[in-house]
Every structure is written in C-alpha cells, then in structure tokens.
Design an enzyme around this catalytic site. Structure first.
Site, short mmCIF file in Angstrom:
data_model
loop_
_atom_site.label_atom_id
_atom_site.label_comp_id
_atom_site.label_asym_id
_atom_site.label_seq_id
_atom_site.Cartn_x
_atom_site.Cartn_y
_atom_site.Cartn_z
N GLU A 161 0.66 -1.33 0.14
CA GLU A 161 0.11 -0.20 -0.14
C GLU A 161 0.83 1.09 0.29
O GLU A 161 0.70 2.99 0.58
CB GLU A 161 -0.91 0.20 1.31
CG GLU A 161 -1.87 -0.95 0.98
CD GLU A 161 -2.97 -1.03 2.37
OE1 GLU A 161 -2.82 0.12 2.59
OE2 GLU A 161 -4.02 -2.15 2.26
N GLU A 351 -4.95 -8.62 1.09
CA GLU A 351 -5.75 -8.77 2.55
C GLU A 351 -7.34 -8.16 2.73
O GLU A 351 -7.61 -7.45 0.96
CB GLU A 351 -5.01 -6.93 3.10
CG GLU A 351 -3.74 -7.59 3.67
CD GLU A 351 -3.28 -6.18 4.11
OE1 GLU A 351 -4.18 -4.91 4.57
OE2 GLU A 351 -2.41 -5.73 4.17
C1 FCB Z 1 -4.03 -2.16 5.63
C2 FCB Z 1 -2.28 -1.78 6.07
C3 FCB Z 1 -2.14 -3.62 7.09
C4 FCB Z 1 -3.56 -3.52 8.30
C5 FCB Z 1 -5.37 -3.17 7.38
C6 FCB Z 1 -5.78 -3.76 8.42
O1 FCB Z 1 -4.47 -0.59 5.12
O2 FCB Z 1 -2.02 -2.99 5.01
O3 FCB Z 1 -1.46 -3.00 7.57
O4 FCB Z 1 -3.49 -2.22 9.00
O5 FCB Z 1 -5.00 -1.98 6.18
#
Ligand code: FCB
Length: 443
Positions: A161, A351
C-alpha cells in the site's frame, strides 16, 4: 499442473513481532512515531505487539490448524539492514529463514512483503522517501533478502500500500513518519516508492523470482450518482480515483502517470529519464487489498483537498466504522480488468478483513458472527469475479492474530485469533473454524 489457488492469511512485521531491539534490529520510523504523545490511540506501545518474534512457532502451528496453503508476512527492513543501506545483519535474516522453513515443512507457501511501512529510521533521518537514494537502498535490501531466501521463496511482494504510506504518513501525518508535505512533495514520495518497487523488481527478476506490487484499492462512487446530475461530485470522484486507484498502478501497467492536475500539481516531480521504462511492466502480479468502497463529494473551491468523503447509506459498518460492501470487491477486480486489459497481470487479494470489538466469552469462545458474514460475502465476491473471467490467484484474510493496528493501537481487532494483549493468550475465534472449513472445502 496449474498452481493451486492460494488461500491464506496476511500479517505485517511491525504489527506482530515486538522484540524491537533484539538481535541487532534498529528503530524504524514506526518505533519513533509511535512514541510521540498522541500519535497512537491511548498511547498503546508496539514494543511487544503479539510477541510473534518469540512465539512464531505457536503462530505457525495456528496456520497449520487453519489449513491455509499460503502465508503473507512482512520482513522488517530494520532487522535485515538496520541502517537502511549497507551492512546486512545476518541474525535478522535468520528469523525469516527459520519461519520460511517452518512454513514449507507444513506445505504453506511463504509470501513475504519487503516493505510494510517500517522504514529504517536512519534512512528517514537522511530524508526518507523524499530522497531517490532510499529507492536504491530498498533495492539493495531486497537483493540481500532474495539472496538468502530466494532458493525457497519464488514470489515476493515489494511494497504494501504505497498509497497509504504516502498519504497517511507524508501528507496527513497520522502514520509514521508523521510528515505533512504539500501535494508536490507527496507525489515525489509516491514516485520514489514506485521507483523502489521497479528497482527491487529488477533485482528479484534477475534471480528468477516474481515481483508483486500490493496496493489498497477502493471503488469510488460520487455521492450525487453518476451520469446526468452527477456534476461536481463526479469530478471529485474522478480526482479521488486517480489518487487511490491509478497513481500507483498506471505507471506499472501503462508506463505513464495519470493526469494529476485535479490533485493540485502540474506533474509528478522527481521523474528522471528512464524511470518510467523501469517501472513499466515491473509487476508479475498485483496485490489487491480491499476493505470498502469510497463515497466522494465535491468540496468548496479552496478547501485544500479536491474531494470530501460521504457515508454510504444503508450498509452495516465494522468496528472501525468502515462500510461493509462485499460487491465492491467484485466491482474493483472487474474494473482493474476493464482498465488495463491484457496489461493486467494475475491478481492476488492480499488483504481483506474487518475489525470488531471481539471478546472471549466465559465458555472460552469468541462468537464473531459479523466477521464470518463479512468474509463469506467477500469470498463470494472474489469467486463471482473469477466466474466472470478475472484471473485472481489467491485470497488472504487480514489477519491471523489481533495485532497492533497502527495509530489505533490494540483497539481494532482484525484477527481470526483473539489475542489477550496482557497475557499473549491466543484464542481462535469462531471465524477461525469457519475459514478452516471453507479452505478445506475449496482445497
Ligand atoms: C491495511 C494495512 C494493514 C492493516 C489493515 C487493517 O491498510 O496494510 O497493515 O493495518 O489495513
């Protein structure tokens, strides 16, 4: 034989490891930032986190019980190259070496991320991501990690990110390193991050390894709707989409930055001849981190930002207040396909997850029904996108254990496993059993 779909969970070094001063690790920007009064909610300290540095074997056992065939974790740059650039600290690499072997012994594919926001503080003191040299330091660290683990790890994520790191960390100042640069300075940071990805990808590929770039993606909707009458909200939505979804993807997949004029800059500063050639085509996969869509409103002229944010009506929200819209993930995956066509490499949902204020009941169970509903919806969205032709090759739940959620400290619990942060006791939640059954059925 085609490679099986990756069913995994994801974590990040700084959020779980603790042991911040052990075996030669030097401070990262997050060590320094989190010690600032007011930076982390209730002054929560990352010093121990989930104590994963010491309890990693217990955590690997949890992965085995979960039955996943992949684990995304991050390597702490300040463990491996404590000063950021220069001498490698073998003890730092030893930790990940052991972890990788333990995963492979259980047929769990390791998917390491090289940078999940924990820049060595020494580099920050030399200007951090505002400096081009940081990109070169990253590539040399990537090469060192690959030299040690590349015989067993074939696929690597370079950055996590970069959008969030650039904006939260360098514009809003609510994440480390806590800087509040103007738009051109933030865009320069963005470029150096992408350059770092490109240089590291070249190092990985020269060793026969794959490089994946993970971004946060969010389908953007104008509050006033699209089409006739959308008006200024639509323009604001386009500006936000450029920042959120295109800035870190267009250069990699099309070789050019999007038009950044709506963000308040003529061009992205710091781009030198050859940079975009290096960045173009540098991803063997795109990691999609998805949590929610974003509803955007226009702002008054001179309001600073060219967009504002609105609530999405009629949907539940997580403990973080994030709207739960599973179809947004399908929409986002399909949008990437429409946008980039054959230039789009395979996708991995690196994620996806949600936080709720989970508690262990007197019978020892954690009944996190909302999380199960969230994950069920999002897994279905991925499967729907695949049925419509999207080349998605993996899905990773964020996250295994409740952990240090950046500026929120331990307040947001995203884990499939509850962690009592006073005792470090790990209690698998109901969602753990649900995901275990899902993975078993799909594998
Ligand atoms: C994302 C991050 C991760 C975590 C989630 C909830 O933006 O990459 O580290 O904090 O959010």
């Amino acid at each position: 034989m085609s490679t099986p779909f990756l069913w995994g969970v994801a974590s990040a070094a700084f959020q779980v490891e603790g042991a911040l001063a052990e075996d030669g690790r030097a401070p990262s920007v997050w060590d320094v930032f989190s010690a600032r009064p007011g930076a982390v909610r209730d002054g929560h300290s990352p010093a121990v986190a989930c104590d994963h540095y010491h309890r990693w074997e217990e955590d690997v056992e949890l992965l085995e019980r979960l039955g996943v065939n992949a684990y995304r974790f991050s390597i702490a740059w300040p463990r491996v190259v404590p000063t950021g650039d220069g001498a490698v600290n073998p003890a730092g690499l030893d930790f990940y070496d052991r972890l990788v072997d333990a995963l492979l012994a259980r047929e769990i594919t390791p998917l390491p991320t090289l940078f999940h926001w924990d820049l060595p503080q020494a580099l920050e003191e030399g200007g951090g991501w505002s400096e081009r040299a940081t990109a070169h330091a990253f590539a040399s660290y990537a090469a060192k990690a690959a030299d040690r683990l590349g015989d067993r790890v074939g696929r690597w994520i370079t950055l996590n990110e970069p959008l969030v790191h650039a904006t939260y960390g360098h514009a809003l100042g609510v994440h480390a390193p806590g800087r509040t640069l103007e738009v051109p300075g933030v865009l320069e940071v963005a470029h150096h991050l992408l350059l770092a990805h490109g240089l590291a990808a070249a190092e990985l590929r020269s060793r026969g390894l794959e490089a994946v770039l993970t971004n946060n993606y969010s389908p953007v909707e104008p509050a006033g709707g699209s089409g006739a009458g959308g008006g200024p909200d639509e323009e604001a939505a386009r500006a936000y989409d450029t920042l959120h979804n295109r800035l870190f993807t267009d250069p990699v997949l099309t070789g050019a930055y999007p038009d950044v004029s709506a963000l308040g800059a003529d061009a992205v500063p710091g781009v030198r001849a050859g940079d975009l050639d290096l960045i173009a085509g540098s991803a063997d996969g795109i990691g999609v981190n998805y949590y929610n869509p974003t509803r955007v409103t226009a702002t008054e002229p001179g309001a600073g930002l060219p967009f504002g944010f609105g609530e999405i009506p009629g949907v539940p929200v997580t403990g973080f207040g994030w709207p739960v819209v599973p179809e947004g993930l399908e929409r986002m995956i399909l949008l990437l396909g429409e946008r980039y066509g054959s230039a789009l490499p395979p996708l991995y949902v690196t994620e996806n997850g949600c936080s709720y204020p989970d508690a262990v009941s007197s019978d020892g169970r954690v009944r996190d029904r909302d999380r199960i509903a969230y994950l069920e919806g999002h897994v279905s969205a991925v499967e729907a996108a695949r049925r419509r032709g999207a080349d998605v090759r993996g899905y990773f739940v964020w996250t295994l254990t409740d952990n240090f959620e950046w500026a929120e400290g331990y307040h947001q619990r995203f884990g499939l496993v509850h962690v009592d942060h006073a005792t470090q006791a790990r209690t698998p939640k109901d969602s753990f059993a649900w995901y275990r059954d899902l993975v078993a059925a799909r594998r």
